[in-house]
Motif scaffolding. Sequence first.
Motif, PDB file in Angstrom:
ATOM      1  N   ALA A 107      46.247  28.949  26.584  1.00  0.00           N
ATOM      2  CA  ALA A 107      47.614  29.240  27.012  1.00  0.00           C
ATOM      3  C   ALA A 107      47.956  30.698  26.759  1.00  0.00           C
ATOM      4  O   ALA A 107      48.557  31.366  27.601  1.00  0.00           O
ATOM      5  CB  ALA A 107      48.597  28.328  26.287  1.00  0.00           C
ATOM      6  N   ILE A 108      47.539  31.217  25.594  1.00  0.00           N
ATOM      7  CA  ILE A 108      47.885  32.597  25.248  1.00  0.00           C
ATOM      8  C   ILE A 108      47.174  33.587  26.161  1.00  0.00           C
ATOM      9  O   ILE A 108      47.706  34.631  26.516  1.00  0.00           O
ATOM     10  CB  ILE A 108      47.546  32.870  23.768  1.00  0.00           C
ATOM     11  N   ILE A 109      45.952  33.252  26.584  1.00  0.00           N
ATOM     12  CA  ILE A 109      45.220  34.187  27.452  1.00  0.00           C
ATOM     13  C   ILE A 109      45.627  34.008  28.912  1.00  0.00           C
ATOM     14  O   ILE A 109      45.978  34.969  29.592  1.00  0.00           O
ATOM     15  CB  ILE A 109      43.690  33.975  27.333  1.00  0.00           C
ATOM     16  N   ALA A 110      45.603  32.766  29.413  1.00  0.00           N
ATOM     17  CA  ALA A 110      45.733  32.554  30.848  1.00  0.00           C
ATOM     18  C   ALA A 110      47.166  32.710  31.349  1.00  0.00           C
ATOM     19  O   ALA A 110      47.391  33.325  32.391  1.00  0.00           O
ATOM     20  CB  ALA A 110      45.204  31.165  31.209  1.00  0.00           C
ATOM     21  N   ALA A 111      48.138  32.169  30.614  1.00  0.00           N
ATOM     22  CA  ALA A 111      49.503  32.170  31.138  1.00  0.00           C
ATOM     23  C   ALA A 111      50.064  33.584  31.318  1.00  0.00           C
ATOM     24  O   ALA A 111      50.525  33.918  32.403  1.00  0.00           O
ATOM     25  CB  ALA A 111      50.409  31.315  30.262  1.00  0.00           C
ATOM     26  N   PRO A 112      49.996  34.460  30.307  1.00  0.00           N
ATOM     27  CA  PRO A 112      50.533  35.800  30.518  1.00  0.00           C
ATOM     28  C   PRO A 112      49.774  36.563  31.608  1.00  0.00           C
ATOM     29  O   PRO A 112      50.386  37.267  32.409  1.00  0.00           O
ATOM     30  CB  PRO A 112      50.346  36.481  29.161  1.00  0.00           C
ATOM     31  N   LEU A 113      48.451  36.372  31.644  1.00  0.00           N
ATOM     32  CA  LEU A 113      47.661  37.066  32.660  1.00  0.00           C
ATOM     33  C   LEU A 113      48.121  36.658  34.061  1.00  0.00           C
ATOM     34  O   LEU A 113      48.440  37.501  34.906  1.00  0.00           O
ATOM     35  CB  LEU A 113      46.182  36.708  32.462  1.00  0.00           C
ATOM     36  N   GLY A 114      48.206  35.344  34.282  1.00  0.00           N
ATOM     37  CA  GLY A 114      48.645  34.843  35.580  1.00  0.00           C
ATOM     38  C   GLY A 114      50.069  35.275  35.894  1.00  0.00           C
ATOM     39  O   GLY A 114      50.379  35.694  37.006  1.00  0.00           O
ATOM     40  N   ILE A 116      51.769  37.908  34.861  1.00  0.00           N
ATOM     41  CA  ILE A 116      51.921  39.324  35.192  1.00  0.00           C
ATOM     42  C   ILE A 116      51.331  39.613  36.571  1.00  0.00           C
ATOM     43  O   ILE A 116      51.966  40.258  37.410  1.00  0.00           O
ATOM     44  CB  ILE A 116      51.270  40.200  34.102  1.00  0.00           C
ATOM     45  N   ILE A 117      50.129  39.091  36.832  1.00  0.00           N
ATOM     46  CA  ILE A 117      49.520  39.344  38.126  1.00  0.00           C
ATOM     47  C   ILE A 117      50.393  38.791  39.250  1.00  0.00           C
ATOM     48  O   ILE A 117      50.669  39.462  40.245  1.00  0.00           O
ATOM     49  CB  ILE A 117      48.092  38.744  38.175  1.00  0.00           C
ATOM     50  N   GLY A 118      50.891  37.561  39.066  1.00  0.00           N
ATOM     51  CA  GLY A 118      51.731  36.949  40.092  1.00  0.00           C
ATOM     52  C   GLY A 118      53.046  37.689  40.287  1.00  0.00           C
ATOM     53  O   GLY A 118      53.469  37.930  41.414  1.00  0.00           O
ATOM     54  N   ALA A 119      53.683  38.075  39.180  1.00  0.00           N
ATOM     55  CA  ALA A 119      54.977  38.748  39.281  1.00  0.00           C
ATOM     56  C   ALA A 119      54.819  40.101  39.956  1.00  0.00           C
ATOM     57  O   ALA A 119      55.620  40.474  40.816  1.00  0.00           O
ATOM     58  CB  ALA A 119      55.605  38.902  37.900  1.00  0.00           C
ATOM     59  N   VAL A 120      53.759  40.840  39.599  1.00  0.00           N
ATOM     60  CA  VAL A 120      53.533  42.149  40.212  1.00  0.00           C
ATOM     61  C   VAL A 120      53.266  41.986  41.705  1.00  0.00           C
ATOM     62  O   VAL A 120      53.859  42.673  42.540  1.00  0.00           O
ATOM     63  CB  VAL A 120      52.354  42.871  39.518  1.00  0.00           C
ATOM     64  N   ALA A 121      52.411  41.026  42.053  1.00  0.00           N
ATOM     65  CA  ALA A 121      52.083  40.815  43.464  1.00  0.00           C
ATOM     66  C   ALA A 121      53.336  40.425  44.249  1.00  0.00           C
ATOM     67  O   ALA A 121      53.611  40.962  45.319  1.00  0.00           O
ATOM     68  CB  ALA A 121      51.018  39.727  43.596  1.00  0.00           C
ATOM     69  N   GLY A 122      54.110  39.491  43.695  1.00  0.00           N
ATOM     70  CA  GLY A 122      55.295  39.020  44.402  1.00  0.00           C
ATOM     71  C   GLY A 122      56.364  40.087  44.500  1.00  0.00           C
ATOM     72  O   GLY A 122      57.035  40.211  45.514  1.00  0.00           O
ATOM     73  N   TYR A 123      56.512  40.886  43.460  1.00  0.00           N
ATOM     74  CA  TYR A 123      57.578  41.892  43.440  1.00  0.00           C
ATOM     75  C   TYR A 123      57.306  43.021  44.433  1.00  0.00           C
ATOM     76  O   TYR A 123      58.173  43.420  45.195  1.00  0.00           O
ATOM     77  CB  TYR A 123      57.736  42.446  42.025  1.00  0.00           C
ATOM     78  N   GLY A 125      54.839  43.085  46.890  1.00  0.00           N
ATOM     79  CA  GLY A 125      54.473  42.662  48.237  1.00  0.00           C
ATOM     80  C   GLY A 125      53.467  43.637  48.850  1.00  0.00           C
ATOM     81  O   GLY A 125      52.818  44.411  48.135  1.00  0.00           O
ATOM     82  N   GLY A 126      53.333  43.586  50.176  1.00  0.00           N
ATOM     83  CA  GLY A 126      52.491  44.546  50.879  1.00  0.00           C
ATOM     84  C   GLY A 126      51.043  44.492  50.438  1.00  0.00           C
ATOM     85  O   GLY A 126      50.504  43.424  50.156  1.00  0.00           O
ATOM     86  N   TRP A 127      50.428  45.679  50.343  1.00  0.00           N
ATOM     87  CA  TRP A 127      48.990  45.683  50.048  1.00  0.00           C
ATOM     88  C   TRP A 127      48.688  45.294  48.607  1.00  0.00           C
ATOM     89  O   TRP A 127      47.633  44.736  48.312  1.00  0.00           O
ATOM     90  CB  TRP A 127      48.362  47.029  50.423  1.00  0.00           C
ATOM     91  N   VAL A 128      49.621  45.548  47.694  1.00  0.00           N
ATOM     92  CA  VAL A 128      49.418  45.137  46.291  1.00  0.00           C
ATOM     93  C   VAL A 128      49.262  43.622  46.242  1.00  0.00           C
ATOM     94  O   VAL A 128      48.356  43.068  45.604  1.00  0.00           O
ATOM     95  CB  VAL A 128      50.623  45.562  45.426  1.00  0.00           C
ATOM     96  N   ASP A 129      50.161  42.960  46.969  1.00  0.00           N
ATOM     97  CA  ASP A 129      50.153  41.504  47.033  1.00  0.00           C
ATOM     98  C   ASP A 129      48.846  41.006  47.641  1.00  0.00           C
ATOM     99  O   ASP A 129      48.183  40.114  47.103  1.00  0.00           O
ATOM    100  CB  ASP A 129      51.362  41.072  47.874  1.00  0.00           C
ATOM    101  N   PRO A 172      44.457  31.720  37.778  1.00  0.00           N
ATOM    102  CA  PRO A 172      44.871  31.890  39.178  1.00  0.00           C
ATOM    103  C   PRO A 172      46.015  30.951  39.590  1.00  0.00           C
ATOM    104  O   PRO A 172      46.898  31.357  40.330  1.00  0.00           O
ATOM    105  CB  PRO A 172      43.601  31.568  39.966  1.00  0.00           C
ATOM    106  N   ALA A 173      46.018  29.746  39.074  1.00  0.00           N
ATOM    107  CA  ALA A 173      47.096  28.814  39.424  1.00  0.00           C
ATOM    108  C   ALA A 173      48.433  29.366  38.946  1.00  0.00           C
ATOM    109  O   ALA A 173      49.440  29.302  39.659  1.00  0.00           O
ATOM    110  CB  ALA A 173      46.830  27.454  38.792  1.00  0.00           C
ATOM    111  N   TYR A 174      48.439  29.976  37.755  1.00  0.00           N
ATOM    112  CA  TYR A 174      49.689  30.540  37.239  1.00  0.00           C
ATOM    113  C   TYR A 174      50.130  31.741  38.055  1.00  0.00           C
ATOM    114  O   TYR A 174      51.319  31.953  38.277  1.00  0.00           O
ATOM    115  CB  TYR A 174      49.545  30.918  35.762  1.00  0.00           C
ATOM    116  N   ALA A 175      49.150  32.528  38.488  1.00  0.00           N
ATOM    117  CA  ALA A 175      49.492  33.697  39.295  1.00  0.00           C
ATOM    118  C   ALA A 175      50.169  33.253  40.588  1.00  0.00           C
ATOM    119  O   ALA A 175      51.157  33.842  41.028  1.00  0.00           O
ATOM    120  CB  ALA A 175      48.234  34.513  39.596  1.00  0.00           C
ATOM    121  N   ARG A 176      49.641  32.191  41.186  1.00  0.00           N
ATOM    122  CA  ARG A 176      50.224  31.668  42.427  1.00  0.00           C
ATOM    123  C   ARG A 176      51.675  31.237  42.207  1.00  0.00           C
ATOM    124  O   ARG A 176      52.556  31.545  43.004  1.00  0.00           O
ATOM    125  CB  ARG A 176      49.417  30.463  42.914  1.00  0.00           C
ATOM    126  N   ILE A 177      51.903  30.494  41.121  1.00  0.00           N
ATOM    127  CA  ILE A 177      53.259  30.006  40.854  1.00  0.00           C
ATOM    128  C   ILE A 177      54.202  31.178  40.616  1.00  0.00           C
ATOM    129  O   ILE A 177      55.287  31.240  41.183  1.00  0.00           O
ATOM    130  CB  ILE A 177      53.272  29.102  39.611  1.00  0.00           C
TER     131      ILE A 177
END
Lengths: 300, 277, 252
Positions: A107-114, A116-123, A125-129, A172-177
């Motif tokens: 939980a400590i490794i996967a949740a924050p990683l997912g 941050i990656i998901g929030a950055v991608a969603g925020y 958008g575009g090519w970063v996403d 990856p599942a967390y990043a998607r969410i």
Amino acid sequence: MSARDWLLDESPNSRMQANAGRFYRMGLALLRNPLAVLGALIILLLIATAVFAPWIAPESPVGQMLDRRLLPPSSANWMGTDELGRDIFSRVVYGARITLMIVALVAIIAAPLGLIIGAVAGYFGGWVDKLLMGFTDIFLSMPKLILALAFVAALGPGIENAIIAIAITAWPAYARIARAETITFRSSEFISAVKLVGASDARIIGLHVVPLCMSSMIVRVTLDMAGIILTAAGLGFLGLGAQPPLPEWGAMISRGRVFILDQWWVATMPGFAIILVSLGFCFLGDGLRDVLDPKQAGKS
Amino acid sequence: MTPLLEIENLRVSFPTTQGRIEVVKGVSFTLGRERLGIVGESGSGKSMTGRAILRLIRSPGEVTAERMMFDGTDLLSRSERAMRPLRGARMSMIMQDPKFSLNPVMTVGAQIAEAVRAHESVPRRALANRVREMLEAVRINDPDRVARMYPHEVSGGMGQRVMIAMMLIPRPDLLIADEPTSALDVSVQAQVLDLIDELIVNNGMGLLLISHDLNLVARYCDRILVMNSGEVVESCDAADLHAATHPYTRGLLAAIPRIDETRDVLPVLDRSAWSGT
Amino acid sequence: MTAISLKSLTISYGGIPAVHDVSLEIGDGESFALVGESGSGKSTVLRAIAGLAPEWTGEISVLGAPRGHGPDRAFARTCQMVFQDPYGSLHPRKTVDSVLSEPLIVHGLSERSGRVSEALDMVGLGQEFRFRFPHQLSGGQRQRVAIARALMLKPRIMLLDEPTSALDVSVQAEILNLLKRLRRDQGLTYLMVTHNLPVVAFMCDRMAVMNAGRVVETAPSSALRTGDFSDPYAQHLYAASGGDEIASKDGQ
């Protein structure tokens, strides 16, 4: 003024009181759900068992007594003994520590990683996403256990590597969410308002976007815990997770498989432990979802 | 002549953590083949009143009334099953936003036809003709083309006209319009309301127009009920609205800016004036 | 001096132009309205000035300084915006206090606590609202918080995007009075987007009527009392907004 009044005060006097009040209300809502309470009790039991293992377990988890091999459950050995004469109850109790460690570290490794990656991608958008989500999809497209197996095979068997491998397959599942959640409010007015104030993108993501993804993330992680425990047990079962003589539940089932027809208790007792803890996390996760994420309540 | 709709002491309540809260507290009125407006601000219970008449309030919401008669039949004692032939066929409702009320995967024509078929069996050709006539009646210029369009392809104003067509094609006796134009631009609002008005008057129907907009209701209704926190505080003829006596109504009227505004400060409702708190 | 000056501004969304060739001059201390129906591009102009719609060509200058395309920190202190939806413009997990402190933290301003309580006073919210969450506030109270947030950096220009269209009439009156008082007390310049002509009559000095992405007419708001519009669309909008009754009253 009682503590309860202080917590439920409609006009709090400090930010701390406001937040404490919010959590208190959530706690009250959670207590109204009997299954969630049951789940929480099971998790508390797991934690207590892990912490107090040396006092709860009657024997050492690794102490072999070859003259009492494969004894059925009795008043002396509540869950019987295994092929090396070790007390299965003691091993299950010490196994709680390993399970809790796996769950917490993943939980400590996967949740924050997912997150941050998901929030950055969603925020952004575009090519970063596109880039981040393409990367995520590659991981997502591979079966979890197979991917974990590949990692463990590459890194070498062992509990630490199993944890890293599970974490790598879980994020990856967390990043998607997190991405989906972020997109729903990326263009909302309260985010625009902070942008207009001149806040940096890092500040907006860290202080405004991430806290809103938190609740669905907590719910999802809790619900996933069962899967993580099962994956860890699966790796243990295949001999790639915890190594003997560590009392990991999956590995114990694996060893007991040989005797499953005549000495059923050897594999069954750790199996019960896995089921119980998995159920506990599922119940708690469902209850948390109703409290933290009301719009999802009742679905799925 | 018996009135179309008789409501006596209608109450609607919902449970909360602090116990049951009444959102409609004893509303009574009668409606003939006329146009009645219910005006109020958000939370006044005006929409709940409209929904309660159609028995659209789902559990845990609770509806009670001493009397709730529609054209001689008792609405309260009807089962959910017995309500269905009434809803749509004899009393229908236009909602606020056509975007959420139309099925996105059915063409406009099919949805209007469905509204008829739900209540009577009509041969296919006659049905198509009736759909076309109805679309013409709501002033859609090219009915055959519009009938083949999907809801996302029509504009807000046209979508609301499609909704009206859908609600009026089974020839109901009572139309409940809940904020029928508040999602529309001002220039389209008048067109849609004129249309509703014309269809109501021509067909001799009853209209219950629910809105937050006092001026709009005064313009399109014969009588007005003003609601505030679940109660009817004033009931008057639309023509006499400017002579309203209740402080709430007066305050509401005064708070609306006028297009030829010259006041420097708008009077603000003094809520303590009538609620007694 | 001009507060906001737009010169042949064309704004696009995803390559498709939504606003064509808009030129406007808004004086310092003026209250100016952009009026039009949905899809007229009025909000888009506001978003471009704020930096939320970066795809534009032409020229935007604010208080004489040309404006870049994205959000910018220095600009934030001269110009702030109030949004339409009081339910969407406050972060659901943040207290009023933390919403109001945010601009101060971002700009490194001190005495935050005092400034927050001062801002609450200014918009007529009691101190008991300070640590509440948005869900504990009514629509009108939320809009007051949003106005207070916009005022935290003491801007000279406020962009108002339909600030009262989601509110009940009695609450609308309170918010309009508040906005009017704040403008008088602090010498603010307002650029307000609305579809509601009576609100313009109450709040604004001048107005520009927009239709299909273009400004079709600019008029003083006194034109609303007389119906003195030359453009056919502006006349139509005026009539639909209740102007026809005034015209008929004059005719009697």
